[in-house]
Design a protein around this motif. Sequence first.
Motif, mmCIF file in Angstrom:
data_model
loop_
_atom_site.group_PDB
_atom_site.id
_atom_site.type_symbol
_atom_site.label_atom_id
_atom_site.label_comp_id
_atom_site.label_asym_id
_atom_site.label_seq_id
_atom_site.Cartn_x
_atom_site.Cartn_y
_atom_site.Cartn_z
ATOM 1 N N ASN A 5 81.384 26.805 21.679
ATOM 2 C CA ASN A 5 81.440 28.201 21.251
ATOM 3 C C ASN A 5 82.004 29.014 22.409
ATOM 4 N N PRO A 6 83.243 29.481 22.310
ATOM 5 C CA PRO A 6 84.081 29.554 21.109
ATOM 6 C C PRO A 6 84.623 28.184 20.692
ATOM 7 N N THR A 8 87.698 26.091 17.961
ATOM 8 C CA THR A 8 88.983 26.230 17.266
ATOM 9 C C THR A 8 88.904 25.608 15.868
ATOM 10 N N ASN A 29 81.094 36.364 7.682
ATOM 11 C CA ASN A 29 82.007 37.100 8.538
ATOM 12 C C ASN A 29 81.307 38.407 8.935
ATOM 13 N N THR A 54 85.787 24.802 10.913
ATOM 14 C CA THR A 54 86.244 26.191 11.006
ATOM 15 C C THR A 54 87.766 26.301 10.993
ATOM 16 N N PRO A 59 90.726 33.606 13.025
ATOM 17 C CA PRO A 59 90.092 33.832 14.326
ATOM 18 C C PRO A 59 89.230 35.089 14.286
ATOM 19 N N GLY A 60 88.145 35.074 15.030
ATOM 20 C CA GLY A 60 87.260 36.224 15.089
ATOM 21 C C GLY A 60 85.823 35.806 15.275
ATOM 22 N N MET A 61 84.923 36.761 15.095
ATOM 23 C CA MET A 61 83.487 36.530 15.241
ATOM 24 C C MET A 61 82.846 36.292 13.877
ATOM 25 N N TYR A 62 81.910 35.376 13.842
ATOM 26 C CA TYR A 62 81.155 35.047 12.635
ATOM 27 C C TYR A 62 79.680 34.961 12.996
ATOM 28 N N LYS A 80 75.824 33.850 16.945
ATOM 29 C CA LYS A 80 77.213 34.290 16.889
ATOM 30 C C LYS A 80 78.129 33.100 17.133
ATOM 31 N N ALA A 82 82.288 32.334 17.754
ATOM 32 C CA ALA A 82 83.640 32.862 17.974
ATOM 33 C C ALA A 82 84.645 31.765 17.641
ATOM 34 N N THR A 84 88.685 30.844 17.818
ATOM 35 C CA THR A 84 89.955 31.180 18.456
ATOM 36 C C THR A 84 91.024 30.200 18.005
#
Length: 85
Positions: A5-6, A8, A29, A54, A59-62, A80, A82, A84
């Motif tokens: 975390n983060p 891809t 989301n 994923t 891309p973004g925060m979930y 959380k 992330a 990318t």
Amino acid sequence: NLIPNPTTDLATLRVDLPQKANVDFELFNLNGQLIYGSGEGQFDAGRREWTLNTSQLAPGMYLVKVNIRDGATEQERTLKLAITR
């Protein structure tokens, strides 16, 4: 825990259960839209792991909401995640 975390393409959700429990998790989301729900399952004590694919998500925060119920207590955790590229 969510690792890496983060991330891809894949993330692993790890939950340590001190005793037998019902577990379910949901991925949202940041707009609150449900992306994925695991359904509920009963698991024996110990470490449990689920792989989250994923690769199709933007891309973004979930947020990952984990619910653990062992009969006497209920725990809710929000993690959380992330993504990318």
